[in-house]
Design a protein around this motif. Structure first.
Motif, PDB file in Angstrom:
ATOM      1  N   THR A  79      -6.279 -74.629  47.643  1.00  0.00           N
ATOM      2  CA  THR A  79      -5.320 -75.323  47.074  1.00  0.00           C
ATOM      3  C   THR A  79      -5.280 -75.331  45.415  1.00  0.00           C
ATOM      4  N   ALA A  80      -6.321 -75.335  44.949  1.00  0.00           N
ATOM      5  CA  ALA A  80      -6.554 -75.241  43.302  1.00  0.00           C
ATOM      6  C   ALA A  80      -5.996 -73.871  42.976  1.00  0.00           C
ATOM      7  N   MET A  81      -6.414 -72.945  43.560  1.00  0.00           N
ATOM      8  CA  MET A  81      -5.803 -71.470  43.229  1.00  0.00           C
ATOM      9  C   MET A  81      -4.480 -71.386  43.435  1.00  0.00           C
ATOM     10  N   MET A  82      -3.912 -71.957  44.318  1.00  0.00           N
ATOM     11  CA  MET A  82      -2.457 -71.818  44.312  1.00  0.00           C
ATOM     12  C   MET A  82      -1.725 -72.644  43.381  1.00  0.00           C
ATOM     13  N   ASN A  83      -2.405 -73.607  42.905  1.00  0.00           N
ATOM     14  CA  ASN A  83      -1.631 -74.433  41.743  1.00  0.00           C
ATOM     15  C   ASN A  83      -1.838 -73.535  40.473  1.00  0.00           C
ATOM     16  N   VAL A  84      -2.985 -72.647  40.369  1.00  0.00           N
ATOM     17  CA  VAL A  84      -2.982 -71.510  39.285  1.00  0.00           C
ATOM     18  C   VAL A  84      -1.580 -70.681  39.229  1.00  0.00           C
TER      19      VAL A  84
END
Length: 389
Positions: free
Chosen positions: A135-140
């Motif tokens: 999820t954190a990578m998708m936010n990037v």
């Protein structure tokens, strides 16, 4: 951060792309383009999502009727993704299943699609939850898209499972440079996603977020990040024994057609330079300039969507705020076999000036009687400014 990534991205076609159907109604017809169905072949999920993705249509879908081995399945149509979907009410036992899906459009036209699949022995009832790291990578990725005014993406557990499995396979083989392979398309089918998808794979020393940003900056890899509409994405990460990180991104081909430029019109804090080694110097080969260690930051235009054109007769210009001409390398599918056919890459020969404004014009021809012309400006980051997240 050192990035080693395969040049370009690939459109994976795990299903028949652009199959045409026509439905009859009282006045005229409706033309339906099939982008994909799912599942097909053998799937690992006992309650798979049955899906039929179609391209943009002039008539709205009014009703969906779906059956599985002749038994009705609750189904609906997701207009934002142009997809008819249904999920069996109970887990399916191992064996073969046949899907029939009927769409009724405004005006009365009806179109039917049928396909079959197998549920494998030992299939699970649901996919594991997407981990917080993903999820954190998708936010990037979403922050990168936000700079261009594009909406956020949606994580799809099927694509995440396929991307994760592919990254782990690459890590187990200590693959230095991943090659285009039908294996990933097979994984997308196995996990039951109604393709097609773009994929982009990066390897590097650094954080996964660093690799995402480097992939976005690399012009061959940028196009999938800029798919219009509410596209779906899958992200998988693995680490080799050498410590290098492998990131696999799967971007579902959206149903919207749009011209997307980057940097976008009016954008500020744009980087002034780029390291062409991140693409193996491939974009400079058509120009005999592979000895350059730094260029200006790449400028791109992509005609995105199911009806994306192959661009030809491309003309471009780049000037500063005084009107002075900035020399650049121009890449299209006509002079660069790795350039996406629906794209234009404009790479300044030298790093740009800090805190300066630049004007871009790109014109091109597409399908018969279809032309494109985009004019816009952007400003580079001031000296000493940190790169945007």
């Amino acid at each position: 951060m050192r990035l080693r990534s395969r040049s370009g991205h690939t459109l994976l076609l795990p299903f028949l792309l652009l199959a045409f159907f026509h439905g009859t109604m009282a006045r005229g017809q409706v033309r339906v383009v099939t982008l994909g169905v799912a599942p097909t072949e053998t799937v690992r999920l006992a309650r798979p999502r049955l899906a039929w993705r179609i391209g943009p249509c002039s008539n709205a879908v009014r009703e969906v009727r779906m059956t599985l081995n002749g038994q009705p399945v609750p189904a609906s149509f997701a207009a934002d993704r142009h997809c008819a979907e249904g999920v069996p009410e109970r887990p399916l036992s191992a064996g073969e299943y046949r899907v029939r899906c009927e769409l009724t459009f405004d005006g009365g036209a009806e179109v039917v699609k049928m396909w079959s699949f197998h549920v494998g022995i030992g299939a699970t009832e649901r996919w594991p939850a997407v981990p917080p790291r993903t999820t954190a990578m998708m936010n990037v990725v979403d922050r990168l898209r936000e700079r261009t005014g594009l909406p956020p993406l949606t994580l799809d557990p099927r694509l995440c499972a396929a991307a994760d499995a592919y990254s782990r396979r690459l890590a187990s083989r200590s693959v230095a440079h991943p090659e285009h392979t039908p294996e990933l398309a097979a994984l997308i089918r196995e996990f039951g996603y109604p393709g097609p998808c773009f994929e982009s794979v990066g390897l590097g020393v650094g954080s996964p977020a660093d690799i995402l940003r480097a992939l976005f900056d690399a012009p061959y890899h940028r196009a999938p990040f800029l798919l219009p509409g509410k596209a779906e994405i899958g992200i998988g990460v693995a680490r080799e024994t050498t410590g290098e990180v492998i990131v696999t991104l799967l971007f579902a081909l959206g149903g919207e057609n749009e011209v997307v430029v980057y940097p976008r019109d009016g954008q500020t804090e744009v980087p002034i330079e780029w390291n062409p080694a991140e693409e193996g110097n491939e974009p400079l080969k058509p120009h005999g300039a592979t000895g350059l260690e730094r260029t200006g930051y790449p400028i791109t235009l992509f005609v995105q969507g199911p009806d994306a054109d192959r661009l030809r007769n491309v003309k471009a210009s780049l000037t500063d705020e005084t009107g002075a001409v900035i020399p650049f390398f121009l890449n299209t599918a006509d002079n660069d076999p790795l350039c996406p056919a629906n794209g234009v890459l404009l790479i300044p020969e030298k790093p740009l000036l800090s805190g300066a404004t630049y004007r871009v014009r790109i014109a091109a021809a597409g399908a018969p009687e279809r032309t494109y012309e985009e004019k816009w400006t952007f400003s580079t980051a001031r000296a000493g400014a940190s790169a945007p997240n």
